[in-house]
Design an enzyme around this catalytic site. Sequence first.
Site, mmCIF file in Angstrom:
data_model
loop_
_atom_site.group_PDB
_atom_site.id
_atom_site.type_symbol
_atom_site.label_atom_id
_atom_site.label_comp_id
_atom_site.label_asym_id
_atom_site.label_seq_id
_atom_site.Cartn_x
_atom_site.Cartn_y
_atom_site.Cartn_z
ATOM 1 N N TRP A 107 1.011 -1.114 -0.088
ATOM 2 C CA TRP A 107 -0.105 0.054 0.012
ATOM 3 C C TRP A 107 0.890 1.200 0.048
ATOM 4 O O TRP A 107 0.395 2.252 -0.644
ATOM 5 C CB TRP A 107 -0.930 -0.087 1.284
ATOM 6 C CG TRP A 107 -1.804 -0.994 1.077
ATOM 7 C CD1 TRP A 107 -2.036 -2.241 1.852
ATOM 8 C CD2 TRP A 107 -2.902 -1.317 0.060
ATOM 9 N NE1 TRP A 107 -3.140 -3.137 1.394
ATOM 10 C CE2 TRP A 107 -3.507 -2.522 0.235
ATOM 11 C CE3 TRP A 107 -3.343 -0.511 -1.181
ATOM 12 C CZ2 TRP A 107 -4.652 -3.035 -0.598
ATOM 13 C CZ3 TRP A 107 -4.352 -1.141 -1.986
ATOM 14 C CH2 TRP A 107 -5.101 -2.280 -1.626
ATOM 15 N N ASP A 176 -1.396 6.919 6.149
ATOM 16 C CA ASP A 176 -2.457 5.984 5.711
ATOM 17 C C ASP A 176 -2.849 5.248 6.811
ATOM 18 O O ASP A 176 -1.991 4.454 7.148
ATOM 19 C CB ASP A 176 -1.853 5.407 4.379
ATOM 20 C CG ASP A 176 -2.918 4.071 4.032
ATOM 21 O OD1 ASP A 176 -4.072 3.958 4.722
ATOM 22 O OD2 ASP A 176 -2.743 3.454 3.153
ATOM 23 N N LYS A 200 -12.761 -1.353 7.801
ATOM 24 C CA LYS A 200 -12.106 -2.239 8.446
ATOM 25 C C LYS A 200 -12.442 -1.950 9.924
ATOM 26 O O LYS A 200 -12.848 -2.861 10.710
ATOM 27 C CB LYS A 200 -10.695 -2.245 8.450
ATOM 28 C CG LYS A 200 -10.418 -2.486 6.990
ATOM 29 C CD LYS A 200 -8.726 -2.253 6.374
ATOM 30 C CE LYS A 200 -8.083 -2.268 5.200
ATOM 31 N NZ LYS A 200 -8.599 -3.322 4.487
#
Length: 365
Positions: A107, A176, A200
């Site tokens: 990511w 992030d 999440k």
Amino acid sequence: MVATEVKRVHNFSAGPGVLPVPVLEQAQAEMLSWHDTGMSVMEMSHRSAAFEEIIHTAEVDLRQLLNIPNNYKVIFLQGGASLQFAMLPMNLLGQVQSADYILTGEWSQKAYKEAKKFGQARVAFSSEASGFNRVPAQAELQLDPKAAYTHFTSNNTIYGTEWLTEPMVSTPLVCDASSDIMSRPLDINKYGLLYGGAQKNAGAAGATMVVIREDLLERVPANLATMLDYKLQAEKKSLYNTPPTYSIYIMGLVLKWLQSIGGLPEIERRNIQKSDIVYQAIDRSGGFYRGHAEPTSRSRMNVTFKLPNEDLDKKFAKQSTSLGLDGLKGYRTVGGIRASLYNALPLEAAQALAAFMDDFRRNNG
Ligand code: PMP
């Protein structure tokens, strides 16, 4: 009405992931009529007083839980963290400076690659050579003191590593936090910008939280596409166009649930307890289970490990699913097993997984 007779699995999905049962039950109870409005949240105008209350309350609760100071804006956007990979450099990088990226997984690599499309970016650290099995020590960072910002990924969902303390930088710190936002308290003052999807730890897919320090909004260039402009989105309080209304509503319910259990200190305590249980099952396996992360970089959110061979990985994933332990197959490029232990996963699920791991080892070791 209560979902107790309904079959629920232990859901270890990496996201979208498990939601608190009381949240699902409340959404169910409010499905046909939210607070006597005679309509579902899905059916109401985003300009209605009812929805204004929903989005306002979500922001107030997010601010309370994360203790967000007044000089930060909170915005709810669409496009996931992946759109933030682009919006961040479009808004904050400019053409003169370069941005630093700390690469600890796929990511963060994606965020870095995206930034290079819009300006200059450099790598301040990468753990790719060791298979992204750790996050760096402070001394390993090669930081550019003139960088426009420094970006890191607080939890590496695929590899199962997590930063438990932020890197120390002199430039605005950008994070992030897609897979650990709302899983523990943070000191927002350390951040210039923090972003993460809700799906999440904080709700359903569709809503992305962005927390940005006000002074950074001054950097936003004038000619940006309207929807991609942080300043405008902040000014319009995330209501420039139709926001993901139902996702924001579900996020609001999760935030209320977090408050009801004792806020982020309590959810952190629970998340530590759950991850300890699973890591202990790895550590007592005599090498049968090999954890991917170096012990000091272990994630509380995603526990990643491999069995002695791929056939056993497959057998483990299949057997666990048949016993109601769902979503344990590892990420497609990495293989092995990944157990995601997000906020709403109950303690019993971690205990059931550890017990299964012990049994499986005894039967196959
Ligand atoms: N960053 C991290 C750390 C993630 O875990 C994910 C999703 N798994 C993303 C970014 C991408 O998020 P989205 O799918 O919301 O764009």
